[in-house]
Design an enzyme around this catalytic site. Sequence first.
Site, mmCIF file in Angstrom:
data_model
loop_
_atom_site.group_PDB
_atom_site.id
_atom_site.type_symbol
_atom_site.label_atom_id
_atom_site.label_comp_id
_atom_site.label_asym_id
_atom_site.label_seq_id
_atom_site.Cartn_x
_atom_site.Cartn_y
_atom_site.Cartn_z
ATOM 1 N N SER A 65 4.173 4.888 -9.207
ATOM 2 C CA SER A 65 4.230 5.933 -7.963
ATOM 3 C C SER A 65 4.728 7.295 -8.430
ATOM 4 C CB SER A 65 5.257 5.504 -7.083
ATOM 5 O OG SER A 65 4.978 4.313 -6.642
HETATM 6 N N1 SAH Z 1 7.651 -0.193 -9.506
HETATM 7 C C1 SAH Z 1 6.401 0.268 -10.610
HETATM 8 C C2 SAH Z 1 5.258 0.504 -9.847
HETATM 9 C C3 SAH Z 1 4.020 -0.574 -10.064
HETATM 10 S S1 SAH Z 1 2.753 -0.824 -8.915
HETATM 11 C C4 SAH Z 1 6.877 1.280 -11.521
HETATM 12 O O1 SAH Z 1 7.770 2.035 -11.370
HETATM 13 O O2 SAH Z 1 5.739 1.401 -12.502
HETATM 14 C C5 SAH Z 1 3.193 -2.213 -8.016
HETATM 15 C C6 SAH Z 1 3.430 -3.319 -8.785
HETATM 16 O O3 SAH Z 1 3.180 -4.633 -7.778
HETATM 17 C C7 SAH Z 1 2.102 -3.676 -9.805
HETATM 18 O O4 SAH Z 1 2.397 -3.775 -11.100
HETATM 19 C C8 SAH Z 1 1.379 -4.959 -9.243
HETATM 20 O O5 SAH Z 1 0.988 -6.054 -10.128
HETATM 21 C C9 SAH Z 1 2.782 -5.522 -8.511
HETATM 22 N N2 SAH Z 1 2.768 -6.459 -7.601
HETATM 23 C C10 SAH Z 1 1.638 -6.738 -6.585
HETATM 24 N N3 SAH Z 1 1.803 -7.733 -5.769
HETATM 25 C C11 SAH Z 1 2.836 -8.331 -6.168
HETATM 26 C C12 SAH Z 1 3.735 -9.444 -6.132
HETATM 27 N N4 SAH Z 1 3.313 -10.215 -4.892
HETATM 28 N N5 SAH Z 1 4.682 -9.793 -6.494
HETATM 29 C C13 SAH Z 1 5.214 -9.205 -7.536
HETATM 30 N N6 SAH Z 1 4.479 -8.011 -7.921
HETATM 31 C C14 SAH Z 1 3.404 -7.563 -7.372
#
Ligand code: SAH
Length: 222
Positions: A65
């Site tokens: 993000s």
């Molecule tokens: N907090 C992260 C943002 C990653 S984007 C950062 O700082 O980089 C959101 C992430 O959520 C993705 O990597 C995606 O694979 C993950 N995601 C989506 N659905 C999920 C679920 N049910 N459980 C765990 N992770 C999930």
Amino acid sequence: MLSEAGMPPARVRLVASLVRGGEIRTAAVREAFLRVPREEFVRPEDRRDAYDDMPLPIGEGQTISAPSMIAIMLEEADLRPGERVLEVGTGSGYHAALLAALVGAENVVSIERLPGLAAWGRRNLDRAGFAAVTVITGDGSLGCPERAPYDAILGTAGAPQLPPAWPRQLTDRGRIVAPVGLSRTFQDLLVARRRPDGGLDLRRGTPCAFVPLVGREAWPDG
Ligand code: SAH
């Protein structure tokens, strides 16, 4: 107060602009952003852009993000040192590192559904000095009951509704900050706080656009 001396100028400039913009409101969140090296959490080809206030691709169709969005979430979470936090969606590990700077790395559990990203986020956290953060591969739409309860649960992927398991895994002062909305692409930031009677106070905050939360209590795959 943390000194800015010796910090990369681009990081100091980004933090100053988030303070001016009102996304960073507290000294604790400001210091967390000054301490965590975002360049260690982006792909090598994006290092130059690490301190621009924008989302960046991290592979497998996912994104880290924009710093301003993360700042809003961290301020809403209202974290204190020593509180226990679950992050759903480890991705790069950057948001988890900021949480670690606020509450202590040993108090952060982060769950990621894609094994490749969980491994990459783990490596980034280790390299940046946050080895004590726990990274788990699994479906965070069910929370992470093995490590519950949490003082805060932060979702970093957009859910169609508040996953029912999350409130059950909160302490009695627990908060939830997560994008929730009826589209796979656009959400509002939901801020929930547990009341003394066990109920939840809910507030819909700023509109946002996160990648979808995919799982049993979230969006279907594909
Ligand atoms: N907090 C992260 C943002 C990653 S984007 C950062 O700082 O980089 C959101 C992430 O959520 C993705 O990597 C995606 O694979 C993950 N995601 C989506 N659905 C999920 C679920 N049910 N459980 C765990 N992770 C999930």
